[in-house]
Scaffold this active site. Structure first.
Site, PDB file in Angstrom:
ATOM      1  N   ASP A   1       0.837  -1.194   0.000  1.00 19.25           N
ATOM      2  CA  ASP A   1       0.000   0.000   0.000  1.00 19.25           C
ATOM      3  C   ASP A   1       0.872   1.243   0.000  1.00 19.25           C
ATOM      4  O   ASP A   1       2.077   1.181   0.247  1.00 19.25           O
ATOM      5  CB  ASP A   1      -0.955  -0.021   1.206  1.00 19.25           C
ATOM      6  CG  ASP A   1      -0.220  -0.206   2.516  1.00 19.25           C
ATOM      7  OD1 ASP A   1       0.575   0.693   2.874  1.00 19.25           O
ATOM      8  OD2 ASP A   1      -0.412  -1.235   3.192  1.00 19.25           O
TER       9      ASP A   1
ATOM     10  N   GLU B   1      22.853 -21.570 -18.454  1.00 18.87           N
ATOM     11  CA  GLU B   1      21.872 -20.758 -17.719  1.00 18.87           C
ATOM     12  C   GLU B   1      22.548 -19.518 -17.124  1.00 18.87           C
ATOM     13  O   GLU B   1      21.999 -18.412 -17.159  1.00 18.87           O
ATOM     14  CB  GLU B   1      21.217 -21.592 -16.616  1.00 18.87           C
ATOM     15  CG  GLU B   1      20.178 -22.568 -17.145  1.00 18.87           C
ATOM     16  CD  GLU B   1      19.681 -23.553 -16.097  1.00 18.87           C
ATOM     17  OE1 GLU B   1      18.469 -23.780 -16.037  1.00 18.87           O
ATOM     18  OE2 GLU B   1      20.519 -24.106 -15.346  1.00 18.87           O
TER      19      GLU B   1
END
Ligand code: DGJ
Length: 732
Positions: free
Chosen positions: A536, A616
């Site tokens: 928030d 990777e």
């Protein structure tokens, strides 16, 4: 000046670049809401309706005039109990037990600055910004209770903030039962929808659009935090409003605790929406002379669809809510060991992760949960904020030095608000945790919540956390919170004061954060509550980024991040590339797709890099340099949603336009692949029609008009969940 008081007609006009908000003081001194929307330059109170309507009575001041009713007139700050039967913004109990109170205009002030709110987060003005404040004082003569309505007008941002103060100037104690931050009344010309963001742990801020019927719609939380279940943000819009077209209003609460947002279509085809702390668990005694401050609400209006509304919030949060060194400074690319090791790590493992991370360009190692007390699982140790020397024998000084020597910064995890039942702190101070006397509290993750309404508990936490932060070179802090409040009671409050607790708790969190962020301005704070359970604007005032969700699955994240993007800028979204099969969903997605999704956020990794293949790691190296090259575009640019993952099962697309508008990033993730696929296209947004855009890596050039009106073909996927990124640059 953006705030004008039109004396002859007795109304205030609050104007931003594209919006106007009007407040009318009517003939009896009632403060009414006459407009919010496009600029109108006219007293809009001519739309007020005066009719004799059954069961809508008139206040005493109107005498026998049956056409004047507070039940019908649009109110700026409606009160329960005096003839307005819609949802009240204020509900209070007088000393004699009655609810009646009737406010009229007393005075006002217009200030060339932005108000602030003692103890609460509030948006602020930067140098040279055109921001002003209107403070209207209302008074009830009989009780001598005052209400101050505060308005912050951010002209260039198309944002109006509101907050409310209640002051008891009477002789006796009153009880506040509900104090909203905002109430917005509006006549309904068209059918309205409300868009809101609900969810659960691991699946936060899911988009839902609901038609407003003849009923009371509400969202809220009484978990003590803003919650995974509902976000304190809602959008009201016309039924036909789309991303690019139509009216919409945003109502965002800057608060991290309990809340209630309501939308009510009334009997006379009006709509009232309210947002504030809510009434459950709230009963706030206000002694003579005392003041209560309700948190700020951030309002915006867009006449150009939802994208514009979101962009208003993005710009505002980035510039006028987030604070500190990392407001504009590039945030380090981090690796967090949580999904790599969970509780099973030691110094050696962390150093291995750090070493391999530094080789691919990662800049910060975050040591997550499990480094302190006797914390080998999530049942023990919270509150015992001292280093577990079995796991980290050399202590933090030694560990941080070694990590720094590898060219990496070091960050640490805390869950300050909690205490485990099995901890030294709980054994020593059981009274420091929240619990109702003579009852066993609700156990959640086998931990209890500390009583942050107590100054001694707050001081203890600041001391303990500071001691750790001082014990090594720590440059990042993840602030977690992993349960909801219940069995609320504080030994430090009188029985009649227990209804203050939920709010005092949030103020306590804010106070600790304020003390720590000012004492350690160079530390990057990341908020977290089991992922995005407290995502928030209140937390963003202290922590420039928040861990968006514990769900790191790239495909689920499309929906989570899409929902989050309605109110919050992408550089506030903690987002990491994690391992496959994903730990939350078991899904396998390509590394490139995971990278694209995580880059639409703060960007980092959360996997055991030491177990990855050479290929990777090479791919990660490339992702990192790509992100660094595009950092400004991603974090400072304008974000556009190009599809809605709730409606489109085939792909999710979004786009970012750099601040200088010279660079475009287009991302498309295939979420479904059919055999012999139909053709799908996506139209770009925010380009200049006459400009030419080169697809980087090719010599193909397209006009803005073609990309926006014709669009771009969504490629066929060669593997499941393939993601595509297209970069364009302006060539003339
Ligand atoms: C919940 C957080 O969201 C996770 O990232 C992790 O920090 C765990 N808590 C640790 O307990």
């Amino acid at each position: 000046m953006a705030i004008v008081f039109h004396k002859e007609q007795n109304y205030f006009s609050l104007t931003t670049n594209q919006t106007e908000y009007q407040i009318k003081i009517d003939r009896y001194g009632h403060v009414l809401h006459s407009h919010y929307g496009n600029i109108v330059n006219q007293d809009m109170s001519y739309l007020f309706s005066y009719e004799d309507r059954g069961f809508s009575g008139s206040p005493a001041v109107a005498g026998t005039d049956r056409t004047y009713s507070l039940d019908v007139l649009p109110q700026e700050y409606p009160v329960f109990g005096m003839g307005d039967y819609r949802e009240g913004a204020l509900e209070l109990e007088n000393a004699d037990g009655s609810y009646g109170v009737e406010f009229v205009y007393k005075e006002h002030k217009i200030l060339d600055e932005k108000y602030s709110l003692q103890g609460l987060p509030a948006s602020y003005r930067n140098n040279n910004e055109k921001v002003s404040t209107l403070e209207i004082t209302l008074m009830d003569d009989i009780t001598q209770i005052e209400v101050k309505l505060l308005y912050g007008v951010f002209e260039e941002k198309d944002i109006i903030t509101r907050a409310t103060k209640v002051v008891n100037l009477g002789k006796e104690k009153i009880n506040l039962l509900k104090v909203d931050s905002v109430s917005l009344d509006k006549n309904l010309e068209k059918e309205l929808d409300v868009i809101h963001f609900h969810g659960r742990h691991n699946m936060e801020r899911q988009y839902e659009r609901t038609a407003i019927g003849n009923s009371m719609f509400s969202i809220g939380s009484h978990r003590g935090s803003s919650s995974h279940q509902h976000n304190p943000f809602m959008i009201l819009c016309d039924k036909e409003t789309t991303e690019a077209y139509g009216e919409s209003y945003g109502v965002m609460l800057m608060y991290s605790g309990n809340f209630l947002g309501t939308v009510e279509k009334t009997q006379f085809n009006q709509v009232r929406s309210t947002m504030g702390i809510g009434r459950q668990g709230f009963r706030y005694p206000l002694e003579k002379g005392e003041e209560f401050i309700a948190p700020e609400v951030i309002l915006s209006f867009s006449n150009d669809g939802l994208t514009k509304l979101s962009q208003n919030y993005h710009t505002f949060i980035k510039n006028n809510v987030v604070r500190g060194e990392y407001k504009y400074k590039r945030r380090p690319i981090l690796i967090n060991n949580w999904e790599a090791t969970y509780f099973d790590f030691d110094e050696e493992k962390l150093l291995d992760i750090a070493r391999e991370s530094s080789e691919v360009g990662i800049e910060l190692l975050v040591m997550d949960d499990g480094w302190f007390g006797k914390r080998n699982d999530d049942n023990t140790g919270l509150g015992d904020w001292f280093v577990n020397l079995e796991k980290i024998p050399g202590g933090l000084k030694n560990l941080t030095t070694k990590v720094n020597q590898m060219g990496m910064k070091f960050g640490i995890w805390f869950e300050p608000e909690m205490v485990s039942e099995d901890s030294d702190l709980y054994r020593k101070h059981p009274e420091w945790s929240i619990n109702i006397p003579n009852r066993t509290g609700v156990r959640s993750r086998n931990q209890f919540v500390l009583d942050l309404s107590r100054a001694d508990v707050r001081d203890y936490l600041v001391e303990q956390i500071s001691a750790i932060l001082d014990s090594g070179n720590i440059e990042y802090l993840k602030w977690d919170m992993n349960r909801s409040l219940s069995n609320v009671y504080s030994e430090s409050l009188k029985p009649s004061e227990q209804g203050k607790f939920y709010h005092l708790y949030v103020l306590g969190v804010y106070e600790i954060l304020e003390r720590l962020t000012s004492a350690y301005p160079y530390i990057l704070f990341e908020g977290c509550s089991g992922g995005g359970g407290r995502f928030d604007a209140g937390m963003l005032y202290y922590t420039p980024q928040i861990w968006t969700s514990d769900n790191t699955d790239a495909i689920d994240r499309l929906r989570i991040q899409h929902g989050t993007s309605f109110g919050y800028p992408i550089n506030t979204n903690g987002s990491h590339v994690s391992a496959v099969p994903n730990h939350q969903t078991g899904r396998i997605t390509p590394l490139a797709t995971r990278g694209m999704v995580a880059m639409t956020g703060t960007f980092g990794y959360e996997l055991d890099i030491t177990s990855l293949s050479k290929e990777e790691k090479e791919a990660i190296k490339k992702q990192i340099s790509h992100f660094k090259e595009n950092y400004d575009t991603i974090h400072e640019g304008e974000y556009y949603r190009l599809s809605n993952p709730w409606e489109n099962e085939v792909f999710t697309a979004w786009q970012i336009v750099s601040k200088k508008r010279d660079k475009i990033l287009l991302n498309i993730i295939r979420t479904r692949q059919y055999a012999n696929d139909p053709i799908f296209t996506v139209k770009l947004k925010g380009l200049v029609e006459s400009s030419h855009y080169r697809l980087i890596g090719t010599d193909k050039v397209f006009t803005g008009a073609s990309l926006m009106n014709g669009g771009w073909e969504v490629p066929r996927a060669k593997e499941e969940y393939q993601g595509f990124e297209f970069e364009f640059e302006v060539v003339e």
